[in-house]
Design an enzyme around this catalytic site. Structure first.
Site, short mmCIF file in Angstrom:
data_model
loop_
_atom_site.label_atom_id
_atom_site.label_comp_id
_atom_site.label_asym_id
_atom_site.label_seq_id
_atom_site.Cartn_x
_atom_site.Cartn_y
_atom_site.Cartn_z
N CYS A 1 0.77 -1.34 0.20
CA CYS A 1 -0.08 0.08 -0.04
C CYS A 1 0.68 1.30 0.05
CB CYS A 1 -0.94 0.16 1.09
SG CYS A 1 -1.68 1.33 1.87
N CYS B 1 0.55 3.98 3.13
CA CYS B 1 0.87 2.88 4.06
C CYS B 1 1.96 3.41 4.03
CB CYS B 1 0.88 1.90 4.16
SG CYS B 1 -1.49 1.60 3.97
#
Lengths: 99, 302
Positions: free
Chosen positions: A26, A29
């Site tokens: 991600c 992230c």
């Protein structure tokens, strides 16, 4: 930074804890990981934990995490507040200080 | 005072930063969220020259590092307003204000929302605009996707490999003639296509549990049990900072041409936020280049 997969509830059951729900694939992230790391050094009274959602669907479901990054603040095991999505350093500090 | 302030750190803004800095201009980039813009969430980029395949994150991070390594200053602040003074421009953010000689607006576009009750409340709790980001949370669950463009089609295919069932809802009676990969949709047993219909209600307590779908030509309604609704109904330009100063068309796009100029001398525009026909990664970078080159010319004339 402590990853609490496998021992989630035990780790968050006392004190103030903030958990970064993340996954390796991600992008946002990865950007937030640096913010989380930097800010963790500024708060001695908060436990900063990371949780890899890919490794434990059950816990993600239990806390209704359906998007990452999700940042949840717990006090003595109960959720106090959460933010979904990236936060810059100032906003993350604000998120923690508002409690 | 900065020579050039670039608003937005997507591909258009960061390309502008490269050209501006390489021309020895004093540059500031302002970004309200994360670098990379929309392309950050792209699963795979397969149409950028020179790269057979690259993820959106990898592309964005490479571009960001390229700009940082050139010594460009990037601040994470939200621009609230732009002011045009006689001899300079001023950019007001949620934290500070900055003076500069010229501006490149590269604020891009954001996902179009349905504007239904509960939509904001359920974002991250069933409502998503990014199947590649959030799809895995719906393993073996029922999901719906709303939209009919190529993004919606590829999302439906992607989700069908993860979810138990995918309801693919499109408001038109037929898909467009130039749609890609429709055969693949038809071959997937777990995709149910619902045409000529729209989502009218989002139901649930703390998270999305059901959606109400209404057929356009009748009052026929159905309730679908879904844990997720992925919305892929296009984008809207992010141009509110330009109101009352820069010409914007009725759809919110900043009025411009292939020279990336605006109606205000010294304010340029690049990428998805401007009026144009083709909005792609390649054309965003192209705009970034043209806007920077014209900004540099403007500065050198002064």
């Amino acid at each position: 930074m402590k990853v609490i997969n496998g021992n989630f509830d035990e780790n968050i059951k006392s004190g103030i804890c903030v958990v970064d729900f993340f996954a390796d694939w991600c992008g946002p992230c990865k950007m937030f990981a640096n913010v989380f790391e930097n800010v963790s050094k500024k708060f001695d009274d908060i436990n900063f934990y990371k949780f890899n959602v890919d490794e434990d669907n059950e816990t993600s479901n239990k806390y209704s995490v359906m998007s990452i990054p999700t940042i949840i603040l717990f006090k003595d095991g109960s959720e106090v507040k959460r933010h979904i999505g990236f936060l810059d350093e100032d906003s993350f500090i604000q998120f923690l200080e508002d409690v | 005072m900065f020579d050039i302030i670039i608003i937005g750190a997507g591909p258009a803004g960061l390309t502008s930063a490269i050209y501006s800095k390489q021309a020895s201009k004093n540059v500031l980039v302002l970004e309200k969220e994360t670098y990379g813009g929309q392309i950050l969430s792209a699963d795979k980029i397969k149409n950028y020259p020179g790269f057979t395949e690259i993820t959106g994150f990898e592309f964005s991070t490479n571009l960001y590092n390229q700009v940082k390594n050139l010594g460009v200053e990037i601040k994470y602040e939200e621009v609230i307003k732009i002011k045009n003074h006689d001899n300079f421009k001023e950019v007001l953010t949620n934290k500070d204000s900055y003076k500069c000689k010229c501006i490149v607006i590269a604020t891009g576009a954001k996902n179009r929302m349905l504007n239904l009750n509960n939509e904001k409340k359920f974002i991250g709790k069933g409502i998503s605009y990014c199947p590649t980001c959030d799809g895995m949370f719906f393993k073996d669950k029922n999901v719906a996707i709303l939209g009919g463009g190529n993004t919606a089609i590829s999302s439906a295919i992607y989700l069908s490999d993860i979810a138990n069932k995918v309801y693919f809802i499109y408001r038109q009676k037929n898909f467009k003639d130039d749609s890609l990969n429709l055969d693949e949709v038809k071959n997937k047993d777990n995709i149910k296509v619902i045409l000529n219909s729209n989502v009218t209600e989002l139901l649930g307590e703390d998270k999305l549990e059901k959606i109400k779908v209404k057929e356009n030509d009748s009052n026929k309604e159905l309730i679908l049990d879904t844990d997720g609704l992925f919305i892929a109904i296009g984008h809207v330009p992010v141009s509110s900072i330009c109101e009352n100063l820069i010409d914007i068309n009725d759809k919110g796009y900043i009025v411009s041409n292939e020279e990336c100029v605006t109606n205000i001398d010294g304010i340029f525009v690049a990428g998805d936020v401007r009026t144009k026909n083709v909005r792609q990664l390649t054309t965003a970078c192209s705009d970034g280049t043209i806007a920077a080159v014209n900004a540099i010319k403007y500065l050198n004339k002064k």
